[in-house]
Structure formats: C-alpha cells, structure tokens
Design an enzyme around this catalytic site. Structure first.
Site, mmCIF file in Angstrom:
data_model
loop_
_atom_site.group_PDB
_atom_site.id
_atom_site.type_symbol
_atom_site.label_atom_id
_atom_site.label_comp_id
_atom_site.label_asym_id
_atom_site.label_seq_id
_atom_site.Cartn_x
_atom_site.Cartn_y
_atom_site.Cartn_z
ATOM 1 N N GLY A 1 100.553 99.784 -61.067
ATOM 2 C CA GLY A 1 101.919 99.356 -61.359
ATOM 3 C C GLY A 1 102.341 98.203 -60.462
ATOM 4 N N ARG B 1 104.593 102.900 -68.479
ATOM 5 C CA ARG B 1 105.594 102.740 -67.405
ATOM 6 C C ARG B 1 106.586 101.620 -67.713
ATOM 7 N NH1 ARG B 1 102.731 103.104 -61.710
ATOM 8 N NH2 ARG B 1 104.907 103.311 -61.072
ATOM 9 N N SER C 1 113.819 99.276 -55.603
ATOM 10 C CA SER C 1 112.400 99.098 -55.883
ATOM 11 C C SER C 1 111.859 97.842 -55.214
ATOM 12 C CB SER C 1 112.175 99.006 -57.399
ATOM 13 O OG SER C 1 110.903 98.475 -57.653
ATOM 14 N N ASP D 1 106.455 107.434 -52.163
ATOM 15 C CA ASP D 1 105.126 107.837 -52.659
ATOM 16 C C ASP D 1 104.640 109.152 -52.055
ATOM 17 O OD1 ASP D 1 105.002 105.611 -54.235
ATOM 18 O OD2 ASP D 1 103.937 104.407 -52.750
ATOM 19 N N LYS E 1 106.689 107.324 -62.042
ATOM 20 C CA LYS E 1 105.534 106.861 -61.252
ATOM 21 C C LYS E 1 104.278 107.031 -62.117
ATOM 22 C CE LYS E 1 107.600 105.466 -57.555
ATOM 23 N NZ LYS E 1 107.573 104.047 -57.218
ATOM 24 N N LYS F 1 97.681 100.015 -49.620
ATOM 25 C CA LYS F 1 97.581 99.508 -50.989
ATOM 26 C C LYS F 1 98.569 98.359 -51.207
ATOM 27 C CE LYS F 1 98.389 102.563 -54.432
ATOM 28 N NZ LYS F 1 99.286 102.127 -55.515
ATOM 29 N N SER F 2 99.802 98.545 -50.762
ATOM 30 C CA SER F 2 100.824 97.508 -50.979
ATOM 31 C C SER F 2 100.413 96.200 -50.301
ATOM 32 C CB SER F 2 102.164 97.962 -50.399
ATOM 33 O OG SER F 2 102.644 99.068 -51.105
HETATM 34 C C1 S3P Z 1 105.178 99.593 -54.008
HETATM 35 C C2 S3P Z 1 106.474 99.993 -54.142
HETATM 36 C C3 S3P Z 1 106.861 101.327 -54.571
HETATM 37 C C4 S3P Z 1 105.706 102.317 -54.486
HETATM 38 C C5 S3P Z 1 104.431 101.758 -55.011
HETATM 39 C C6 S3P Z 1 104.055 100.502 -54.259
HETATM 40 C C7 S3P Z 1 104.899 98.216 -53.595
HETATM 41 O O1 S3P Z 1 107.307 101.252 -55.910
HETATM 42 O O2 S3P Z 1 106.035 103.505 -55.172
HETATM 43 O O3 S3P Z 1 103.386 102.694 -54.862
HETATM 44 O O4 S3P Z 1 103.776 97.931 -53.164
HETATM 45 O O5 S3P Z 1 105.814 97.385 -53.669
HETATM 46 P P1 S3P Z 1 108.840 100.907 -56.207
HETATM 47 O O6 S3P Z 1 109.166 99.773 -55.340
HETATM 48 O O7 S3P Z 1 108.937 100.524 -57.648
HETATM 49 O O8 S3P Z 1 109.583 102.150 -55.893
#
Ligand code: S3P
Length: 746
Positions: A403, A431, A476, A624, A651, A330-331
């Site tokens: 998010g 959030r 984060s 996650d 989250k 996903k990221s």
């Molecule tokens: C993510 C970072 C994480 C993760 C989210 C995806 C990203 O959040 O929990 O599902 O793609 O950069 P945080 O960086 O705010 O912890």
C-alpha cells in the site's frame, strides 16, 4: 457441464490433442471422446493407450456425430482442416482449437466461411512440453495451467461457455483475451524464447568443436535450450502464423542484445550490472507473481494452496531470550528507493528491507529505467536519474501487497511525462485509493481508478501540477507523503496538515537529500522545482517488526531480549508508550541519530501486564502494531479498550475483524467495535486454528500468542509475512518461539 450427452471429436492426436482427449475421457464428463489423426497409427495408439473412447477414421462421419470439434493440428494445417469442415453441416456444432496464434486462425476462418462462424471459439492452452506426438500425451498436462480463449464480439456465448467448461474439466484456468493482444503477448513470452533456443543450439551445433561444446555444456545450457527439442513443424508454422508479432519480438530482443554487446565492448560495468540486476530481480519477481497467481486460482487444489499459502504451526509455551536484529524499516526502505532514484548521483542504502513490499518498489523503479544494484546483504546502490529521468515502464507496475508503494508512487507518477498503471495483489486491489487520488486531482493530476476508488490506478502523464493546501481527513503518512512527493514537481507550494501525528520519514529523508521542507507545527510544505542530491542512508531496524518481539518478551515469563538498532522516530513509538502503560519492562540504550533517524537498542524483560484504555492520541503512532498489541491485551489482567482506530479496517486486511475473530477462535473474550476493540485479558489462549487473511501482521501476532497458549495454534495463509519480515520463522525460532511452516522442516 451439466449433462453427459456431449460428443467430442479431437482432430489431431499429438501431444496437445491427445492430452485434451485423455483428460476429458478420464473425467467421464462427455458421452464420447473420439479421435482422428491423419496418421492412422496415432489413432490406433490412442485407442490402445486409452486416450480416446472411439477411433475416427472418416473425418466427415466423425464430424457429423460430434457436438464439439477440437482442432489440434499444426497451425498451417488448420486451413486445410477447416476446408474439409465446409463440406459438413455445422449447425449447432461448437468448433475450437489449440493453436499458438489466433490471428491466423481467425483470418483463415474468415476467408473460408465468409465470416468467422459464431460457434468458433479460438483457444490456446499455455501448456506443453518439448515432447511431441500421441505417445507424449498426458492426462494431467493442463492441470493448473492457463488456457486463453480469444472469442470475437459475435462469438456465441453458449459455445464459449461449453469450451470453457471442457477446459476446466481438464483442470485448467481459463482467461479471455482479444486476438491481437494474445498474439503480441505470446510472441514475447513463448514464441521468442523458442526461436532463441532453436537458434542458439543450431549455432553451437554448426560449430566445428560442437562435440566438445555439448560434452561440457552444463546446467545453464540445458535449462536455456530444453525447448529447442520441440516439434519443428509446429514452430515453423507458428513463425509464419504470427509473423508480424514474432518479427517485432525478435527486433526488440536484438536491440537488447546489442545494448549488452556494447556494454561489454565499452567495459560499461554500470550498464552491464544494470541489465543483469534488472533481469535477475525481474525473474524472481516473476516467479513470485506466478506463485501468487497460482495461489489465487487453485484454491480447490489443497496441495498447491498449502505450499503457497503457508500455514504456520506454533507449539505452545516457551520464552524469548538473546539478541535479535529485526529487518530494516519498511517505510524508510520504500522511500530510500524513491528518492534515491530521483536524486542526482549515487545513493548507497544500508540495512534495506529485503521483504517483498520494498522489493516491489525497487523493481518498479528498475522498470522505469533506474539502475539499482543489490540488495546484497542489505546494501542497495541506486544510480539516480534526476527528477526528470524516469522512463515509461514497459507495462503496468505491479506493487504486490504494498500500500505504501502505491500511495506514495501515485504522487510521483502523477507528475511524470508518461502514462503509467499501478496494480497490486488481491489485498491491495481492495484498498481505498481515493484518499490520495482526490487531492492529486485537485493538483491537476489525471488519474482513473477502478470502482470505489480501488486500484488499478491509471495515471496519465504530461499533466502540469499546481501546489495546493490540503487538510488531511485521516491521519495518514501515506497521504501526506504522496502529496509532498507530487509537490516536488508542482508549481508553487504544496502544504498539508494532518489531524494527528503521522510518521515523518518523508520530510526527514527529503531534507537528507538536500530538498528544503518547511515544518511549522503540524503544517508540512514543500515548493516544487528543486532537486535531490544523492546521499547515504542507514535504514534502522523496523520498530513495527520489533514490536512482535517486545510483546513476546513481555508476555512470556523468564524472557529477556535485546533488539539492537531499532528506529525510534518519535512518530513511531506508540507501541513503546502503550506497552509501558500496560506495565511492560522496556529500556533503551545506545541512542543515536543515523542518517537523520533516531535509533536505539531496546531491551525487553518479562513483566506482568495490565489492561488499559489506550489513549487515542497514540493510535497513529502505533497504527501498525495493534494486531500484536491485541495479543498483549489478551495476556494482560483486566480489560483493554481501543477506540478511534477505524483506520485498522482498511489495512492489508480488516485488522479489527481479523484479530477479533482469531482471538475468539482461541477462546479470548474480544469484542470488535467499529473503531477498535475491547479485549478481556488474563487467561491463556486455547489451542486452535486462526485465519491471517494473508495479512503479515495478523500472522505474526498469532505466532507470538503461542507463548501463552495451552495447545498448538495453526495460522493459515502466512506467505505474506515475507512482505515485511523475511526469515521470520527462522529468526523467531532462534530466540525461542516454537514455530514451523507446515510441510517444511525448519
Ligand atoms: C506507512 C504509513 C502507515 C502505515 C503503513 C506505512 C508509511 O499508513 O500503516 O504500514 O510508510 O507511510 P497510513 O499512513 O496510511 O496510516
């Protein structure tokens, strides 16, 4: 409505007026529902078919008896009816209507009464059908539909409340809007499609071969033109009643059609595919948006709620075996769209996650004018527009549950020349966004949030950003990525230091697009003013999705599962470390680098787990994966303690509370801590029902728990599993979980 003393008079017993009367009468919430129509026959039919309590043949007499007068006549008949009302004392009477344009009604009332009466509540039900007349009336026509009220600032609050409650009794959901806004929106969403349908059918009907055309016209024609059967007088009146907004809508459409025509003349495939892809995804996006809205507003309607919320039913026992390629990361998927869109040239992405979150990002960039083809079997082709090529989207960018999309895009959007608003679903709207807004403001961005730093984010364009150094208060990746993306546009250097390891996909991908990123220990920085060059991206399978099956194989005796091509970026492998510390049997093979990201095939075999104290430095590396790791902890002998993970509380849901509640509901001794949890493991899960709170990872974690359960586990509110793991139920069942969706055959 608290008493039954209200008399309602419906003027105009067509489809809408008749249905309104019928719904109120059926609910028995009024003393009397009377009906008047200039066609006496319609009144008689309404009495015979039981739509109204009593007929009204004398308008003035009927009005004098009524407390609420509903005007349900064609738009252009409205002034004449209002004129008749002038002759009757109207004090204490509430007047409302159902017309499709509100500006013309308000104007007529102003002209006739001198000032729009405070007891007039203009309204418009967004419901109907191509059928018309009293015989088409249906008692449930408004059930689950929206009604828009457009009161004026001086409209009487009691009158608004009364009209609202009448519509609610009809099963409708009531929204409020300004008159002009209503007319503009409806010109596009309702009036324009009707005029197109009328015009298309008329054009074809005038064709000499019309017999042939209609004989062979199939589903597409039928779907597109159903509304051309609507009442001609009503639509004539709407065309004139909302003339300015309708003309603007027709001009916009003509311009779009001209664009398509030119693309066809010039055989411009990119342009054509751009239009078709954008439209086709927007249509799907719109459908899910509508469903989500229905889900939020029909909580009392259990059928709709179940259909849209989805309840997973997990039968107990079983093991997992075989091979499973989980969906794309996903990221990485989010970032591939963002950087691909801003690059120069064509970026091809393979393995793209076709989940709702990544699709929301994809749609947002389409809305900003980027031509994106796909996804087709995970392949997406992005025709990059360059760092300064995005266009202002036609409306707010809706990012659903995502998010990551909102936080990363806020950095990019803060640096554009145009204004943009970022919105999301209920979960995302709760959030915290100040973590990105605060440093962006320091860089010179202009962003407004809702109360408490929540979305929507209203971002003002045309700001000059300057690079800053920022020490992240939370570990984060989203905050760090947001600042690096804003930094691409900022004057000078933007640097960040995080208090712990955070995922580094943004740095890696920026480098892949040829943008220099300096990494010095935990300090990451970029200098603004560079450019991105299109590239090829191979998205690994998502380790966060694979984690569910790693735990599944670890807890179910006899399991042996292979998870190919999983991303093992060292900033993401906390789950492997934690499971291994608990005694899991995990081996990696076929390790390689694909497009700058390490991947491996992961084999997991059953092994008895033991409780551990989870090392705090691993928290950001497995951020996650805790929902499913809590399930592993419940199956492990002894106590597992997690601390230092307060981030889990913000989250997609409060994952500490949601998991503690669910585990307790299944008979597990789980104690929520402000920043973690203590789980005493080693006994099976009892049968029970748990709430996922619309959080995909909570839902999937409890599905995995079923492997060690003594009875059926029902998991509520699972539709959002599609945000990160499309086809989860099918794929999980394929390797051995006994999972189905209530009411659906899997
Ligand atoms: C993510 C970072 C994480 C993760 C989210 C995806 C990203 O959040 O929990 O599902 O793609 O950069 P945080 O960086 O705010 O912890």
């Amino acid at each position: 409505m608290k008493d039954k003393s209200i008399n309602v008079l419906v003027l105009g017993l067509g489809l809408i007026g008749g249905s309104f009367a019928a719904a109120l009468k059926a609910k028995r919430v009024c003393n009397e529902v009377a009906g008047f129509d200039r066609h006496r026959d319609s009144v008689d039919i309404a009495v015979e078919t039981g739509l109204i309590d009593s007929p009204c043949y004398d308008l003035q007499e009927g009005v004098s008896r009524a407390d609420v007068i509903m005007l349900a006549v064609p738009m252009l008949a409205m002034p004449a009816v209002l004129r008749q009302l002038l002759a009757v004392p109207l004090e204490d009477k509430v007047i409302t209507d159902v017309g499709s344009c509100k500006g013309s009604l308000v104007e007529s009332a102003r002209q006739l009464f001198g000032e729009v009466p405070a007891s007039l509540v203009p309204g418009h039900p967004i419901a109907g059908s191509e059928k018309s007349g009293v015989t088409a009336a249906q008692v449930d026509l408004f059930k689950g539909h929206k009604v828009i009220l457009t009161p004026l600032p001086h409209t009487n609050a009691h009158a608004i409340g009364l009209v609202k409650s009448l519509w609610q009794q009809c099963g409708a959901h009531v929204d409020t809007m300004a008159v002009a806004h209503h007319d503009e929106v409806l010109a596009l969403t309702s009036h324009l499609p009707h005029f197109l349908a009328f015009s298309l059918v008329d054009t074809l009907a005038g064709n000499r071969e019309n017999q042939e055309i209609f004989r062979y016209a199939a589903g597409g024609f039928r779907d597109f033109t159903r509304i051309a059967g609507s009442d001609p007088t009503m639509w004539h009146d709407i065309a004139l009643g909302n003339r300015d907004a309708v003309l603007q809508a027709l001009d916009r459409f003509t311009e779009g059609l001209e664009g398509l025509r030119n693309a066809i003349i010039n055989k411009d495939s990119q342009r054509m595919l751009g239009i078709f892809e954008r439209a086709s995804t927007a249509r799907r996006h719109f459908t899910s948006l509508l469903e989500r809205r229905a889900y939020m507003t029909t909580l009392s309607d259990s059928k709709t709620m179940n259909e849209v919320q989805q309840t997973f039913v997990a039968q107990p026992g079983g093991k997992v075996s075989g091979e499973l390629r989980v969906p794309g990361d996903k990221s990485v998927s989010h970032r591939s769209i963002m950087l691909g869109a801003l690059a120069e040239g064509e970026t091809v992405v393979d393995g793209f996650l076709e989940g709702e979150d990544a699709m929301a990002t994809l749609q947002a960039f389409r809305d900003m004018g980027v031509d994106i083809e796909g996804p087709h079997d995970g392949r997406v082709t992005i025709h990059g527009v360059g760092m300064h090529g995005l266009q202002q989207p036609p409306g707010p960018l809706y990012l659903g549950n995502a998010g990551t999309a909102m936080r990363l895009m806020s950095g990019l959007m803060a640096a554009q020349s145009f204004d943009v608003t970022l919105t999301g679903d209920t979960s995302l709207s709760g959030r915290p966004m100040n973590r990105v807004v605060k440093p962006l403001l320091e860089m010179g961005a202009a962003i407004e949030t809702s109360e408490g730093g929540r979305p929507p984010l209203v971002i003002k364009g045309g700001q000059k950003l300057s690079g800053i150094h920022y020490d992240l208060p939370v570990a984060s990746a989203q905050v760090q990525s947001c600042l690096l993306l804003a930094g691409l546009y900022a004057e000078g250097e933007t640097s960040t230091v995080a208090p712990g390891i955070v995922r580094d996909h943004t740095n890696r991908m920026l480098s892949g697009f040829g943008y220099p990123v300096a990494v010095d220990g935990d300090r990451v920085s970029v200098c603004g003013g560079g450019k991105l060059t299109a590239t090829k991206i191979d998205v690994p399978a998502d380790i966060s999705s694979a984690a569910f099956f790693m735990v599944a194989a670890s807890i179910a005796e006899g399991s042996d599962l292979l998870l190919p091509h999983v991303g093992i970026n060292p900033t993401r492998t906390g789950v492997l470390d934690i499971l291994r510390l608990m005694g899991a049997d995990i081996s990696l093979s076929n390790e390689k680098l694909v497009g700058g990201e390490p991947v491996a095939d992961i084999r997991v075999r059953y092994a008895p787990l033991k409780g551990i104290e989870i090392p705090e430095h691993l928290v950001p590396l497995a951020i996650d994966e805790f929902p499913v790791l809590f399930v592993a902890a419940a199956c492990a002998g002894g106590e597992t303690i997690l601390r230092g993970a307060e981030e889990l509380r913000v989250k997609e849901s409060d994952r500490i509370q949601a998991m503690a509640d669910g585990l307790q509901a299944l008979g597990i001794d789980a104690e929520a801590l402000p920043d973690g949890m203590i789980v005493k493991g080693g006994k099976p899960f009892a049968a029970g029902t748990v709430e996922s709170h619309g959080d995909h990872r909570i839902a999937m974690a409890f599905a995995v728990a079923s492997l060690q359960a003594q009875g059926v586990i029902r998991i509520k509110d699972c539709a959002n599993v599609a945000t990160s793991f499309p086809n989860f139920v099918r794929l999980a069942s394929h390797v051995g979980l006994k999972l189905s969706v209530e009411g659906q055959d899997e």
